[in-house]
Design an enzyme around this catalytic site. Sequence first.
Site, PDB file in Angstrom:
ATOM      1  CE  LYS A   1      -4.028   1.670   2.637  1.00  0.00           C
ATOM      2  NZ  LYS A   1      -4.962   1.236   4.003  1.00  0.00           N
TER       3      LYS A   1
ATOM      4  CB  SER B   1      -8.234   3.050   2.974  1.00  0.00           C
ATOM      5  OG  SER B   1      -7.353   2.493   3.790  1.00  0.00           O
TER       6      SER B   1
ATOM      7  CB  SER C   1      -8.051  -0.071   5.649  1.00  0.00           C
ATOM      8  OG  SER C   1      -8.937   1.244   5.769  1.00  0.00           O
TER       9      SER C   1
HETATM   10  N1  GLN Z   1     -12.907   3.356   7.087  1.00  0.00           N
HETATM   11  C1  GLN Z   1     -12.074   3.641   8.226  1.00  0.00           C
HETATM   12  C2  GLN Z   1     -11.567   5.130   8.018  1.00  0.00           C
HETATM   13  O1  GLN Z   1     -11.845   5.711   7.263  1.00  0.00           O
HETATM   14  C3  GLN Z   1     -11.065   2.697   8.175  1.00  0.00           C
HETATM   15  C4  GLN Z   1      -9.782   3.369   7.668  1.00  0.00           C
HETATM   16  C5  GLN Z   1      -8.538   2.382   7.865  1.00  0.00           C
HETATM   17  O2  GLN Z   1      -8.635   1.339   8.331  1.00  0.00           O
HETATM   18  N2  GLN Z   1      -7.424   2.613   7.503  1.00  0.00           N
HETATM   19  O3  GLN Z   1     -11.209   5.742   9.222  1.00  0.00           O
END
Ligand code: GLN
Length: 495
Positions: A79, A160, A184
């Site tokens: 990532k 994400s 994510s």
């Molecule tokens: N959807 C969650 C957020 O936007 C999780 C993000 C993540 O795990 N990086 O905070």
Amino acid sequence: MNKLTSYTIKEIHRAYRDKILTPTSFVDLSLQRAKQTSELNAFVTITADEAENHGIESEKRFYIEKKTRPLDGISVGIKDNFCTYNIPTTCASNMLKSFVPTYDATVYSRLRAAGACLIGKCNLDEFAMGSGTIDSIFGPTRNPWGFDENADDWRIAGGSSGGSAVAVSSGACLAAIGSDTGGSTRNPAALCGIVGLKPTYGLVSRYGLIPLVNSMDVPGILTRNIEDAVTVLNCVAGPDDLDSTTIKRAYKPVDLVDIDLSKVRIGIPKEYHCEGMSEEVLDTWRYVADILEKEKADVKAVSLPHTSVSIAVYSILNQCEVASNMARYDGLEYGLRTNEDNSTEELYASSRSKGFNNVVRWRIFAGNYFLLAKNYDKYFIKALKLRRLISDDFNNVFNGENSVDLLLTPTTLCDAPLYSDFVSKHNRDQCAFQDYCTQPANMAGIPAISVPIRLSKNKLPLSIQLMGPYLSEELLLNVAKKIESIVNFPELNSE
Ligand code: GLN
């Protein structure tokens, strides 16, 4: 689909030893696949030179030095919020569009030390704030399931770490690293039909992972099967002097065995049966509970009473830490600097307003509001207290009276939404819906895994989540392996 990427890492190694395949030819196939599937937008940068050089080094170790490492010749993606020396690391943001780190994240240096070959850096929601991989300056990532290049719409990849999930599910890599702050890694794994592991907080170093929420962030592992997740975990886990929050105890590698479930107690938390969960997800949850029962596990209902406030608590704490973390991007030391400004204050304001997207700016505002002296107790301190209660709920089900060893829940509330539907909602609502089942594990710091189970009516993946107590990776992965071997989840494009 590149059939070779449906093999496990160990099978690929066998093929290398038998010279049916070589590391350089496999890395080449992976690069070709990454390029052929470019319309899915899984990668922000394809690192062809690195991949080829890494492949050559692995080949030498296989055939000349005869001293192979566990990930030699294995194609991986990372990532783009993990620092990689001399390779751009953008967080999919204008702010870091030209940022080239001078050091490697520990996860990456450990993958490299194990011989892995880097195919590319994977797409994400800007600074990992999202659940769809739709908010990236490089455009959205598309889910390969149901993808039709001639259609106007497509299924979201989840997020994400959607780029990492698509890199693996589309066959460009055997494994990818994501980050998991509220789900994510598990969320895109679930929507793309692969395995997504969120290890215990502190088991895998965060050094070089650009922070979102330091107290919840953990590097995640995305692979096509449980065995590969274990292989990768065993290479990257363990104490790191560069991250003071890593667990100091020496890491004991996870061992996969054919587990006897008759001694395993599985809890079904009733609060996870929530509004908006699709019938198909509920059926899949029951189906897996039945499988475990047939295997003689003791499956019973349990309660995690604070689940309903969990999303609100998560989002307050998330925004507070975001407000503080993002303060480093001031246009002076890191990232974007706009130069048409007069005063330092103007430079600061204009760099930040041009560098960040709406989602990031909105979270910074909200976080600073919660942290104002007059709101601090009302929001931040209250959320911290509730976080403790949420964590205590897990302690009670794992250690209290009538306790269980693991919890079984869905990972997401539905199969992959259409991009057009998802994008019409505010980021806050997207996350509240998508992260309902995943974020509690981050607040408690416990390990969790998403395992693909079967296809929905739309022929899209449906997955379940297992959660376990602190440092229960071995049990978690062994039970996940048992489920995987029974459900026989189909290959992409095999239907
Ligand atoms: N959807 C969650 C957020 O936007 C999780 C993000 C993540 O795990 N990086 O905070």
